[in-house]
Motif scaffolding. Structure first.
Motif, PDB file in Angstrom:
ATOM      1  N   GLN A 199      49.360  30.353  31.759  1.00 47.51           N
ATOM      2  CA  GLN A 199      50.562  30.110  32.149  1.00 47.51           C
ATOM      3  C   GLN A 199      51.426  29.416  32.884  1.00 47.51           C
ATOM      4  O   GLN A 199      52.381  29.771  33.038  1.00 47.51           O
ATOM      5  CB  GLN A 199      49.540  29.743  34.017  1.00 47.51           C
ATOM      6  CG  GLN A 199      48.859  31.043  34.099  1.00 47.51           C
ATOM      7  CD  GLN A 199      48.128  31.000  35.345  1.00 47.51           C
ATOM      8  OE1 GLN A 199      47.426  29.912  35.349  1.00 47.51           O
ATOM      9  NE2 GLN A 199      47.108  31.862  35.414  1.00 47.51           N
ATOM     10  N   GLY A 200      51.048  28.173  32.165  1.00 46.62           N
ATOM     11  CA  GLY A 200      52.551  27.423  31.588  1.00 46.62           C
ATOM     12  C   GLY A 200      52.678  26.205  32.745  1.00 46.62           C
ATOM     13  O   GLY A 200      51.492  26.573  33.693  1.00 46.62           O
ATOM     14  N   TYR A 201      53.300  25.945  33.364  1.00 47.14           N
ATOM     15  CA  TYR A 201      54.045  25.310  34.252  1.00 47.14           C
ATOM     16  C   TYR A 201      54.450  26.148  34.737  1.00 47.14           C
ATOM     17  O   TYR A 201      55.703  25.316  36.255  1.00 47.14           O
ATOM     18  CB  TYR A 201      55.137  23.627  33.833  1.00 47.14           C
ATOM     19  CG  TYR A 201      53.990  22.731  33.263  1.00 47.14           C
ATOM     20  CD1 TYR A 201      54.213  23.261  31.532  1.00 47.14           C
ATOM     21  CD2 TYR A 201      53.630  22.392  33.742  1.00 47.14           C
ATOM     22  CE1 TYR A 201      53.265  22.232  31.516  1.00 47.14           C
ATOM     23  CE2 TYR A 201      53.106  21.373  33.993  1.00 47.14           C
ATOM     24  CZ  TYR A 201      52.524  21.202  32.100  1.00 47.14           C
ATOM     25  OH  TYR A 201      51.957  19.919  31.812  1.00 47.14           O
ATOM     26  N   ARG A 202      55.056  27.571  35.262  1.00 49.48           N
ATOM     27  CA  ARG A 202      56.011  28.351  36.134  1.00 49.48           C
ATOM     28  C   ARG A 202      55.166  28.686  37.314  1.00 49.48           C
ATOM     29  O   ARG A 202      53.775  28.382  37.456  1.00 49.48           O
ATOM     30  CB  ARG A 202      55.816  29.626  35.530  1.00 49.48           C
ATOM     31  CG  ARG A 202      56.884  29.806  34.402  1.00 49.48           C
ATOM     32  CD  ARG A 202      56.980  31.301  33.905  1.00 49.48           C
ATOM     33  NE  ARG A 202      55.468  31.470  33.028  1.00 49.48           N
ATOM     34  CZ  ARG A 202      55.559  32.408  31.935  1.00 49.48           C
ATOM     35  NH1 ARG A 202      56.724  33.637  32.361  1.00 49.48           N
ATOM     36  NH2 ARG A 202      54.561  33.392  31.347  1.00 49.48           N
ATOM     37  N   THR A 203      55.443  28.823  37.942  1.00 53.04           N
ATOM     38  CA  THR A 203      55.792  28.924  39.685  1.00 53.04           C
ATOM     39  C   THR A 203      55.088  30.681  40.038  1.00 53.04           C
ATOM     40  O   THR A 203      55.301  30.919  39.103  1.00 53.04           O
ATOM     41  CB  THR A 203      56.419  29.006  40.397  1.00 53.04           C
ATOM     42  OG1 THR A 203      57.075  27.857  40.719  1.00 53.04           O
ATOM     43  CG2 THR A 203      55.711  28.933  42.272  1.00 53.04           C
ATOM     44  N   LEU A 204      53.498  29.885  40.203  1.00 52.48           N
ATOM     45  CA  LEU A 204      52.069  31.416  40.387  1.00 52.48           C
ATOM     46  C   LEU A 204      52.905  32.396  41.136  1.00 52.48           C
ATOM     47  O   LEU A 204      53.173  32.058  42.348  1.00 52.48           O
ATOM     48  CB  LEU A 204      50.941  30.992  40.963  1.00 52.48           C
ATOM     49  CG  LEU A 204      50.006  29.836  39.746  1.00 52.48           C
ATOM     50  CD1 LEU A 204      48.932  29.338  39.782  1.00 52.48           C
ATOM     51  CD2 LEU A 204      49.903  30.631  38.594  1.00 52.48           C
ATOM     52  N   LYS A 205      52.527  33.703  40.899  1.00 49.78           N
ATOM     53  CA  LYS A 205      54.045  34.791  42.150  1.00 49.78           C
ATOM     54  C   LYS A 205      52.327  35.175  42.869  1.00 49.78           C
ATOM     55  O   LYS A 205      50.806  35.477  41.984  1.00 49.78           O
ATOM     56  CB  LYS A 205      54.255  35.613  41.035  1.00 49.78           C
ATOM     57  CG  LYS A 205      55.145  35.326  40.812  1.00 49.78           C
ATOM     58  CD  LYS A 205      55.585  36.416  39.601  1.00 49.78           C
ATOM     59  CE  LYS A 205      57.078  36.033  38.646  1.00 49.78           C
ATOM     60  NZ  LYS A 205      57.333  36.903  37.711  1.00 49.78           N
ATOM     61  N   ALA A 206      52.441  35.935  43.530  1.00 50.27           N
ATOM     62  CA  ALA A 206      51.264  36.524  44.566  1.00 50.27           C
ATOM     63  C   ALA A 206      50.679  37.936  43.802  1.00 50.27           C
ATOM     64  O   ALA A 206      51.519  38.492  43.473  1.00 50.27           O
ATOM     65  CB  ALA A 206      51.745  36.788  45.987  1.00 50.27           C
ATOM     66  N   LYS A 207      49.413  37.691  43.704  1.00 45.44           N
ATOM     67  CA  LYS A 207      49.058  39.236  42.414  1.00 45.44           C
ATOM     68  C   LYS A 207      48.307  40.032  44.227  1.00 45.44           C
ATOM     69  O   LYS A 207      47.588  39.689  45.105  1.00 45.44           O
ATOM     70  CB  LYS A 207      47.393  37.938  42.872  1.00 45.44           C
ATOM     71  CG  LYS A 207      47.471  37.266  41.231  1.00 45.44           C
ATOM     72  CD  LYS A 207      46.168  36.823  40.727  1.00 45.44           C
ATOM     73  CE  LYS A 207      47.067  36.037  39.264  1.00 45.44           C
ATOM     74  NZ  LYS A 207      45.477  35.327  39.040  1.00 45.44           N
ATOM     75  N   LEU A 208      49.399  40.682  44.084  1.00 51.29           N
ATOM     76  CA  LEU A 208      48.648  42.011  45.336  1.00 51.29           C
ATOM     77  C   LEU A 208      48.138  43.208  44.710  1.00 51.29           C
ATOM     78  O   LEU A 208      48.791  43.616  43.442  1.00 51.29           O
ATOM     79  CB  LEU A 208      50.884  42.319  45.358  1.00 51.29           C
ATOM     80  CG  LEU A 208      51.523  41.426  46.028  1.00 51.29           C
ATOM     81  CD1 LEU A 208      53.022  42.313  46.407  1.00 51.29           C
ATOM     82  CD2 LEU A 208      51.113  40.962  47.501  1.00 51.29           C
ATOM     83  N   GLY A 209      47.085  43.429  45.469  1.00 51.35           N
ATOM     84  CA  GLY A 209      46.087  44.233  44.775  1.00 51.35           C
ATOM     85  C   GLY A 209      46.663  45.915  45.398  1.00 51.35           C
ATOM     86  O   GLY A 209      47.700  45.753  45.921  1.00 51.35           O
ATOM     87  N   ARG A 210      46.436  46.233  44.877  1.00 58.32           N
ATOM     88  CA  ARG A 210      46.354  48.406  44.765  1.00 58.32           C
ATOM     89  C   ARG A 210      45.922  48.418  46.066  1.00 58.32           C
ATOM     90  O   ARG A 210      46.224  49.818  46.248  1.00 58.32           O
ATOM     91  CB  ARG A 210      46.444  48.915  43.402  1.00 58.32           C
ATOM     92  CG  ARG A 210      46.680  48.992  42.640  1.00 58.32           C
ATOM     93  CD  ARG A 210      46.714  49.637  41.392  1.00 58.32           C
ATOM     94  NE  ARG A 210      47.891  48.587  39.976  1.00 58.32           N
ATOM     95  CZ  ARG A 210      47.802  49.457  38.394  1.00 58.32           C
ATOM     96  NH1 ARG A 210      46.734  50.425  38.393  1.00 58.32           N
ATOM     97  NH2 ARG A 210      48.149  49.336  37.874  1.00 58.32           N
TER      98      ARG A 210
END
Length: 454
Positions: free
Chosen positions: A81-92
């Motif tokens: 993942q590194g230092y990037r801002t985590l994105k919202a994990k949208l489910g199906r």
């Protein structure tokens, strides 16, 4: 003439450029290869994706790679993942439906209906913020209770009912109650009067309704104290600038008085210390005088031929506060001489006793007593040897003064039938013999000389 070695050096210096390089010596080429190896051995690190350049420059630089030699104590993050801002994990999964539906607030008594968005699954449930609707439980009294217990001069039943109605309506917010109080219909009253009437009724109802044998919690309100408090606050607020300055001046004077009091107390303590020091110095002088007297008496005893009785070893008492080892109690004091220490060790070896036994309480006490007795025995032997030596010296002197004659006075330890027979002969002796016998009597027969004649 050039030698072969010179020709070889010239050929090495002017070698082909492909092997050693143009315009460089073999030594320089070796140093270049070493530098290249060192640079290739040094690992290069790439800035992580998403990390700011300034943050990466604080952690690592090409000239001084301190980050990788002495890494700061940070928690390692996931490498993927590194230092990037985590994105919202949208489910199906299917989104829960919402509905614009009406609701009522239980806190309102007018039955007003409002609408808001809410999940379909929560339809029909109570309003979620209704649990925050807290109201004060104002007691209700009957006509009989009022006539028997709550009647008071200056208050009528309608006025009391009006007061309790306002208390239920405004939840004991007394400033609002006093503002909405009907001063035209009823007597004009202060907040303290209203609170005093309300809490008196509450306390009386609590006592009346309490079960027998149980002491209830009674409401107490001191209206006089509240009035005095507010009066003092009004006076404090309405002070003039001159009064404020006067109060500040008085506070400063009070601080000065307290400082002078502390100084007097300090001087008193110092004077008390001086008095105690003077008393201790007088005590020391008296002790010195007593020690001088003891020394003089000791010198007199030595001059008269008396012998001091030994007392053994005096071990120090460990009574100071703090932690101490029990083995320190077995340590010999510095007053014991080296000869006595060696004599003690020799006696312990003869008796088969360890020089440093296990320092329990009983062993320490018995071991110290044993060594004290050993030193006492050692001193007795020395005193006995000294007395024996002095006795032999006096015998030799007597024989030199009166050859062929025996002394008439002997010690009580060896005095027997011979003393009774020697008494009548004493009157017939010559004056010189009497003089010698007097010398022997004075020198050798002291009251504390523990010797015996052999």
């Amino acid at each position: 003439m050039a030698t072969t070695s010179d020709v070889r050096d010239i050929l090495e210096l002017s070698g082909p450029s492909g092997q050693e390089g143009e315009g460089s010596t073999p030594r320089e080429n070796i140093m270049k290869t070493k530098k290249v190896k060192k640079l290739s051995d040094t690992p290069t690190f790439k800035r992580p994706e998403g990390m700011h350049r300034e943050v990466y420059a604080l952690l690592f630089s090409d000239n001084n790679s301190t980050y990788f030699r002495d890494a700061p104590p940070i928690i390692p993050s996931a490498s993927n993942q590194g230092y990037r801002t985590l994105k919202a994990k949208l489910g199906r999964s299917k989104v829960r439906p919402w509905k614009f539906m009406p609701f009522t607030n239980p806190a309102r008594k007018d039955g007003a209906i409002f609408n808001h968005w809410r999940r379909v699954a929560d339809e029909g449930k109570d309003y979620p913020f209704a649990r925050f609707n807290k109201s004060v439980q104002v007691p209700i009294y009957s006509e009989q209770e009022y006539q028997l217990h709550l009647h008071e001069e200056g208050w009528t039943r309608p006025e009391t009912d009006h007061l309790f109605g306002l208390c239920r309506k405004f939840d004991l917010r007394w400033f609002v109650i006093h503002d909405r109080y009907d001063h035209d219909q009823f007597k004009k009253r202060s907040i303290e009067d209203l609170k005093e009437r309300y809490y008196n009724i509450c306390s009386k109802l609590t006592k009346i309704r309490a079960p027998p044998g149980q002491e209830p919690k009674v409401y107490v309100f001191d209206a006089d104290h509240e009035r005095r408090r507010k009066e003092q606050l009004d006076r404090l607020f309405n002070r003039t600038p001159e009064q404020v300055k006067e109060e500040e001046y008085l506070n400063q004077e009070l601080k000065k008085i307290e400082m002078r009091k502390k100084e007097r107390e300090k001087k008193t303590q110092d004077l008390q210390k001086l008095i105690t020091a003077a008393d201790s110095s007088d005590a020391r002088r008296s002790e010195r005088k007593s020690t001088k007297k003891k020394l003089l008496t000791k010198e007199k005893r030595e001059s008269s031929g008396s012998v001091d009785i030994p007392t053994g070893i005096k071990f120090p008492d460990f009574k100071q506060a703090g932690v101490s080892l029990r083995s320190q109690r077995m340590k010999l004091p510095s007053s014991v001489g080296q000869k006595k220490v060696k004599a003690i060790e020799q006696l312990l070896e003869e008796l088969g006793i360890d020089l440093y036994p296990m320092p329990t309480e009983e062993i320490c006490r018995e071991f110290n007593e044993l060594r004290s007795d050993m030193v006492f025995l050692y001193d007795l032997k020395l005193a006995y040897a000294n007395c024996e030596f002095e006795l032999q010296t006096l015998r030799h002197r007597f024989e030199a003064l009166a050859p062929g004659k025996m002394p008439l006075t002997v010690l009580p330890t060896t005095a027997g039938p011979s003393t009774s027979g020697a008494a009548p002969a004493e009157s017939e002796e010559s004056p010189s013999r009497k003089k010698a016998s007097d010398i022997i009597d004075v020198v050798s027969t002291g009251p504390s000389t523990p010797v015996s004649m052999h």
